[in-house]
Design an enzyme around this catalytic site. Structure first.
Site, PDB file in Angstrom:
ATOM      1  CG  ASP A 151      -2.826  -4.557  10.885  1.00 12.45           C
ATOM      2  OD1 ASP A 151      -3.663  -5.127  11.605  1.00 12.45           O
ATOM      3  OD2 ASP A 151      -2.698  -3.317  10.823  1.00 12.45           O
ATOM      4  CG  ASP A 182      -9.007  -1.033  10.901  1.00 17.28           C
ATOM      5  OD1 ASP A 182      -9.388  -0.189  10.074  1.00 17.28           O
ATOM      6  OD2 ASP A 182      -9.755  -1.624  11.696  1.00 17.28           O
TER       7      ASP A 182
END
EC number: 3.1.3.41
Lengths: 299, 299
Positions: free
Chosen positions: B24, B26
């Site tokens: 992932d 952010d």
């Protein structure tokens, strides 16, 4: 099971039984700006029979005063003190139940009617129709100053909804301790003259989703709306009937207050919603096609 | 129960065990526009060890091409074919799974990145960044012409969200038979550099509420995102690890695909979310404070 009203005798006995008649407006009296046939005649007859009449609406875009203008425009007799709106209920809830201290403020997602009702109850507010918040310009959190006096976010139908308003409301609700989350009403749709549009419940839905919690709701079917009416009007619940077109707002509201309920089929609810295997569990006391049917009574 | 990684030996055995590393972005690699310490070093080490690297993001405002620009800007090596975004997953879902006929169109609530991905997959669309729909002017249903070829509404994060877009999408979803309701992702919040803001799930929430139904979601934790990756990349799930900061998207996504999962605490999830009586039922295989910890491994 509901009683289906059909004969003149049915309507006459309804008139004998109930002294106070509470009406939803959209879908019962009118569709958007189009009056439903027979409404003026029925309300006139009720007035001549000295019935007490109240209009109980979840429309939060208009104050009671401006809602009175809508009755005038459509040629329907109404008085401001007969009109109870969800924006008024939200304002009275804050002033009377919460007793919001004078130095506290409310952040508004909503239109002029909600602002007018807050103003009448002496509640300071920001947001709402402020041009600074009615914008599609990018929202910058680093340029935003949190007002520590904002103690509640009140959310009604707002056709100027945008990301700046949602972001500001989200900041207040997550960063100001114990900031209240209030919605005027939870109607999923709004019946415009030309068809259904997203309703006030859809406008508060982003905050509901982002926060993972539900607002306190002041409109029908909430008890708050009835508390508002009780504070101003004397009536006997046993001799009062609520007339509406929505099962999950109008009829539930009447039932919650111990009132009789009459469903009309001129609005959102159709025959298939109340009969057959998929019928709603919310069952009104009475059902009739249209308010106009009550004219069947010979005076 | 999760294994808490602490020693150089812990990290070394993780590197031995997994060949494909899905990240992932952010909250794992950066916060908004600020790179998290040690990220460049860790990714560099993984590349030198010939690990396969994929970036799997729910950010639907950027296409893969423009997302690559963000990596470049922050000085992180990345290649477009390593990047999988929820906007791309939505476009591929429509072109490959639904096989949307060429004459059909999509109504977009979303930004340029979503439009770019739809365009790349050959899907016609309207709405989105069209200035006619990016407006706070009143929406008039009587002036609206329903396009019968709109067969889906796709909704991603859209900071230009407004009542016109919501009303048009609602018309398509209620009046065009079998019109699909698709959301790029359901993240309730969006981690900007300066704090949390309402996320893509909040943008689709009004339609969800008005319709009383949930969209098909193409981002994490949905299987659709993994199907997208599977169609393009060969990897062995048993030797693949998903690294993320959100339990209900990243970790759930990895678990649904039979991958190992590593939670980092640099993002939305804090220690109290994974320990104590209120811990989430979603339990990652491994937990570490920050991606940078993996640098503890001596190469």
């Amino acid at each position: 099971m509901s009683v289906r009203l059909t004969s003149a005798q049915d309507y006459a006995s309804l008139l004998d039984r109930y002294d106070t008649w509470m009406f939803d407006c959209d879908g019962v009296l009118w569709h958007g700006d189009r009056l439903i046939d027979g409404v003026v005649e029925v309300l006139g007859m009720l007035r001549r029979k000295n019935k007490k009449i109240l209009f109980v609406t979840n429309n939060a875009t208009k104050s009671r005063k401006s809602y009175k203008g809508k009755f005038d425009q459509l040629g329907v007799e109404a008085h401001v003190d007969e009109i109870y709106g969800s924006a008024y209920a939200a304002a009275v809830y804050l002033s009377t139940v919460i007793k919001l201290p004078k130095e506290k403020k409310v952040y508004v997602i909503g239109q002029a009617g909600l602002e007018e009702e807050l103003h009448e109850e002496g509640i300071a507010f920001l947001g709402g129709t402020d041009p600074a918040d009615c914008t599609l310009a990018p929202f910058s959190l680093s340029d935003f100053t949190l007002d520590p006096d904002v103690a509640a976010v009140v959310c009604g139908l707002d056709t100027q909804i945008n990301y700046t308003k949602l972001s500001k409301a989200f900041q207040y609700l997550t960063r100001n301790p114990e900031c209240l989350f209030i919605a005027t009403n939870e109607d999923s749709t709004y019946p415009s003259a030309d068809g259904l549009l997203p309703g006030a419940g859809s406008i508060s839905a982003p905050l509901r989703f982002a926060l993972g919690k539900d607002p306190v709701c002041t409109g029908k079917p909430s008890r708050t709306m009835l508390d508002c009416i009780n504070a101003k009007v004397h009536y006997n619940p046993e001799r009062t009937i609520m007339v509406g077109d929505r099962l999950n707002t109008d009829i539930l509201f009447g039932q919650g207050g111990g009132l009789a309920t009459l469903l009309v089929l001129t609005g959102i609810t159709s025959e298939s919603d109340i009969t057959g295997p998929n019928a709603s569990p919310i069952v009104p006391d009475y059902v009739t096609n249209s308010l106009a049917d009550i004219c069947a009574v010979t005076e």
